[in-house]
Design an enzyme around this catalytic site. Structure first.
Site, PDB file in Angstrom:
ATOM      1  N   HIS A  81      14.020  -2.369 -12.967  1.00  0.00           N
ATOM      2  CA  HIS A  81      15.382  -1.845 -13.052  1.00  0.00           C
ATOM      3  C   HIS A  81      15.340  -0.330 -12.929  1.00  0.00           C
ATOM      4  O   HIS A  81      15.131   0.369 -13.918  1.00  0.00           O
ATOM      5  CB  HIS A  81      16.015  -2.180 -14.414  1.00  0.00           C
ATOM      6  CG  HIS A  81      16.336  -3.622 -14.611  1.00  0.00           C
ATOM      7  ND1 HIS A  81      16.617  -4.146 -15.858  1.00  0.00           N
ATOM      8  CD2 HIS A  81      16.445  -4.651 -13.726  1.00  0.00           C
ATOM      9  CE1 HIS A  81      16.878  -5.447 -15.730  1.00  0.00           C
ATOM     10  NE2 HIS A  81      16.768  -5.786 -14.451  1.00  0.00           N
ATOM     11  N   GLU A 132       1.352   8.278  -9.820  1.00  0.00           N
ATOM     12  CA  GLU A 132       2.224   8.490  -8.662  1.00  0.00           C
ATOM     13  C   GLU A 132       2.100   9.911  -8.110  1.00  0.00           C
ATOM     14  O   GLU A 132       2.218  10.129  -6.902  1.00  0.00           O
ATOM     15  CB  GLU A 132       3.677   8.167  -9.007  1.00  0.00           C
ATOM     16  CG  GLU A 132       4.280   9.044 -10.087  1.00  0.00           C
ATOM     17  CD  GLU A 132       5.711   8.634 -10.463  1.00  0.00           C
ATOM     18  OE1 GLU A 132       6.242   7.684  -9.882  1.00  0.00           O
ATOM     19  OE2 GLU A 132       6.285   9.283 -11.358  1.00  0.00           O
TER      20      GLU A 132
HETATM   21  C1  NOJ Z   1       9.593   6.726 -10.749  1.00  0.00           C
HETATM   22  C2  NOJ Z   1       8.630   5.805 -11.391  1.00  0.00           C
HETATM   23  O1  NOJ Z   1       7.712   6.517 -12.180  1.00  0.00           O
HETATM   24  C3  NOJ Z   1       7.934   5.016 -10.317  1.00  0.00           C
HETATM   25  O2  NOJ Z   1       6.925   4.220 -10.871  1.00  0.00           O
HETATM   26  C4  NOJ Z   1       8.960   4.204  -9.581  1.00  0.00           C
HETATM   27  O3  NOJ Z   1       8.337   3.514  -8.538  1.00  0.00           O
HETATM   28  C5  NOJ Z   1      10.040   5.084  -9.006  1.00  0.00           C
HETATM   29  N1  NOJ Z   1      10.567   5.947 -10.017  1.00  0.00           N
HETATM   30  C6  NOJ Z   1      11.191   4.290  -8.426  1.00  0.00           C
HETATM   31  O4  NOJ Z   1      11.887   3.647  -9.434  1.00  0.00           O
HETATM   32 CA    CA Z   2       8.027   8.928 -12.947  1.00  0.00          CA
END
Ligand code: NOJ
Ligand code: CA
Length: 716
Positions: free
Chosen positions: A426, A520
């Site tokens: 979500h 990320e």
């Molecule tokens: C930031 C989140 O840290 C990442 O894991 C996610 O894929 C993206 N937002 C998109 O919701």
């Molecule tokens: Ca994030």
């Protein structure tokens, strides 16, 4: 969301001591100064009411100053401050000792042992009363304000909390810029006196950010004094209150609490009876003790959940890294300016890069099933991703409508047939009112289709605008989601939500959080090579992080030629993170095609546990290295992880944590010859050896490298 009374049940063991202390206190009358010690007597907390009725405290560890005389209190909006003019109306000492079992955790048993001093302060001029509770543990201090129900303090607005932490010197600090909306900064390591000069450079861009001062820093703040004291400042049990930052006086090295304001600048709307979160100071002369501390968890309430059988640690893979790297997209089309309620997705052209499609998700399910993973996270499954970012839209997602190429029932059946769970995603785009509006239907949808965990996300500014990610109102939103999820037996992993403060003790369905710079960022320019030698000392003090390790293809360009970022660790160190970055929720974040090329190294991720009976820090120095050994829950196997900074080093450990007299087979996943996080990240070597509790190991860690060891009892 109000706390129950702060009185605690006493164990039989501690009852005698409690009565003795109470008697001593009654005999001594009402003192303006009082002292208590930790159970092992190494920490001493002094409370003193200064001449002008200003409450203060100080803390020493083995006779050395940790917190020098520091003021306590709060400023209120349109009301006299609760900072001076107090008299001591009463005080109570007590002691507490219990051992409890977390639903999931780093150890099977957690001892919660402290001495408490509760000082009742009366402000005669305003007829108001505040109680300050101090709890002194062997590993540190917690203190909080209690506001009993009373006619002259029934409802008030906090202008600022003024809790001070006066440090004994210009300590080395591992800090992030104070910010009301993001924690996704690289840690800066500097002396406190250098914070101001480095703040601008440290405040790197983010989708939502509100830095507030040239010397404001976040918690958990890790400090090291010149004489080798390790000090960590954070908070515990952040409920119905705004998150605390620390404002630094860089001449005197005094930190003062700085709360996150709401949309009109208020810092807390409080109705009595109420309590503040605990302010925590963990201290030791051994860095590893900070990592082993359970103080923050202990300052949270035991869970009231009667049935916790639905809460289970999770090892998962996901349709995720391919979007983060830019290889695939969350969105199904390349259309822009889409209004969710006016688009017919069956009529628009797909972009061909949408990863969350039925066939592709089945491949991930197959991979998960083949290698024994519990779950598959799927992001980008629901409509709305074409137009979700940066526009402050209220209605972006409905959380129940899949894109036309994602067949919910078919995938659920397929996953169930392979004993794998799909993990819900979500993304709220920060539109929290919209999320609450859809929450019931979203959770019912999850129950209907057998989803048991949700990853939530709050990218971008909070809508309604003006609110901040960490203000009281928004913290109450995260809490509402968590409690609603529990009603539906759903586990929550919140990204971009407020940093954890040990709430998982009370709400063990809070199985993970991001609340820091995760993997990320390795695809968004990179994390510093020492990043994961710091996070366990900072962010993880509040609770587990969904760091999403396991990236074997460290060159992001291999997936997306236009992305030149690279992962700032060696492959072997990616394995170590499953042990050093504790979490009951661990992702193997790379793509199956890459794991298939390195199945020998992947074996460690398959084997490593996510829930533990015991954990021992073998070596640690914040910013330099961390080596931890953990024993798998209910099993005889152990796992070791070691992570080091860009310098590289030789780790020297012994296996004395193993059971005496037993033989084990250790598989060591180490950096290969000439491995280097930038120049040669994928060089690794795997070897096996027989070990006992007498074995010693000297193991080279490459720059930005590390090692992982699985240790299985021979014959098991
Ligand atoms: C930031 C989140 O840290 C990442 O894991 C996610 O894929 C993206 N937002 C998109 O919701
Ligand atoms: Ca994030």
């Amino acid at each position: 969301m109000k706390y129950p009374s702060t009185s605690r049940p006493l164990s039989f063991r501690s009852l005698g001591r409690h009565l003795l202390l109470l008697g001593a206190c009654l005999l001594s009358g009402l003192a303006n100064a009082e002292e208590i010690q930790s159970p092992n007597k190494q920490l001493t907390l002094d409370f003193t009411l200064q001449a002008d009725g200003v409450p203060t405290y100080s803390l020493t560890y083995k006779g050395r100053p940790v917190i020098k005389t520091s003021k306590l209190g709060l400023e209120l909006k349109n009301a006299p401050a609760l900072t001076s003019g107090f008299t001591v109306a009463g005080s109570k000492q007590s002691t507490f000792d219990e051992t409890w079992q977390p639903v999931w955790g780093e150890t099977k048993n957690i001892r919660n042992n402290y001495n408490e001093l509760a000082v009742t302060l009366n402000q005669a001029a305003t007829s108001r009363t505040v109680i300050v509770h101090f709890r002194v543990f062997n590993d540190g201090l917690g203190f909080r304000y209690e506001f009993p129900r009373q006619p002259k303090l029934d409802y008030f607005t906090i202008k600022e909390e003024k809790s001070e932490f006066a440090l004994a010197g210009d300590h080395k600090a591992f800090w992030l810029p104070g910010d009301y909306d993001t924690q996704e900064y690289s840690t800066v390591t500097s002396n406190l006196s250098q914070v101001r000069g480095l703040m601008k450079e440290a405040t790197t861009p983010n989708a939502s950010q509100t830095p507030f001062s040239a010397t404001g820093v976040q918690t958990p703040l890790m400090l090291k004094s010149k004489d080798g004291l390790y000090i960590n400042i954070h908070e515990a049990a952040l409920i119905d209150y705004s998150a605390m930052h620390l404002e630094l006086d860089d001449k005197n090295f005094v930190l003062t609490s700085h709360l996150t304001p709401d949309a009109v600048g208020d810092k807390g709307l409080i109705q009595t009876p109420a309590v503040s979160p605990w302010r925590t100071v963990i201290v030791s002369d051994k860095a590893g003790d900070i990592l082993e501390s359970k103080l923050v968890l202990n300052l949270n309430e035991p869970t009231k959940f009667k049935d916790v059988s639905w809460i289970k640690p999770v090892k998962y893979v996901g349709v995720w890294w391919e979007m983060i790297t830019g290889k695939s997209t969350w969105s199904y089309t390349n259309q822009e300016n889409i209004k969710l309620d006016s688009i017919d997705y069956s009529k628009v052209k797909p972009n061909g890069t949408h990863a969350a499609n039925t066939a592709h998700v089945k491949e991930y399910i197959d991979f998960a099933a083949k290698h024994g993973f519990d779950g598959v996270l799927v992001e980008g499954w629901n409509i709305g991703w074409e137009d979700w970012f940066g526009k402050h839209k209220d209605y972006v997602f409905d959380f129940v409508t899949p894109y036309p190429d994602f067949n919910v029932p078919e995938l659920q059946q397929y996953a169930a047939s392979k004993n794998v769970k799909i993990i819900m995603h979500h993304e709220t785009s920060g539109a929290i009112r919209n999320y609450e509006r859809h929450l019931d239907s979203a959770f019912q949808f999850m129950n209907k289709y057998g989803y048991t965990a949700v990853k939530t996300g709050y990218v971008g500014d909070i809508v309604p605008l003006g609110h901040h990610h960490y203000d009281q109102w928004v913290n109450n939103h995260y809490q509402y989601v968590l409690e609603k999820a529990a009603e539906h037996k759903i586990m929550v992993n919140g990204h971009e939500a407020v940093r954890p403060t040990g709430l998982a003790r009370t709400f063990p369905n809070l199985i993970g959080n991001e609340a820091a710079r995760g993997t990320e960022y390795e695809a968004f320019g990179g994390n510093n090579a020492d990043h994961t030698t710091i996070l366990p000392f900072t962010r993880l003090i509040g609770g587990p992080m969904d760091y999403t390790p396991g990236i074997f293809q460290t060159k992001v360009s291999a997936y997306n030629p236009s992305n030149t970022s690279f992962v700032h660790t060696t492959l072997a160190r990616q394995l170590a993170l499953y042990v050093t970055m504790y979490s009951p929720l661990q992702m193997a974040a790379d793509l199956p095609e890459t794991y298939n090329k390195h199945l020998d190294a992947f074996q460690f991720i398959k084997d490593v546990a996510v829930d533990w009976d015991d954990s021992k820090v073998l070596e640690a120095e914040p910013g330099d290295y961390i080596t931890i050994a953990r024993k798998a829950k209910g099993k005889s196997s152990w796992f070791v992880g070691s992570t080091c900074d860009e310098q590289g080093r030789t780790s020297k450990i012994n296996f004395s944590f193993l059971d005496p007299g037993k033989k084990y087979t250790a598989t060591i996943y180490a950096d290969g010859k000439n491995a280097h996080y930038e120049k040669n990240p994928q060089a690794y070597a795997i070897r096996k050896m027989t070990v006992t509790n007498k074995t010693k190991l000297s193991q080279l860690c490459a720059p930005g490298g590390g090692y992982a060891i699985s240790i299985m009892e021979a014959g098991k």
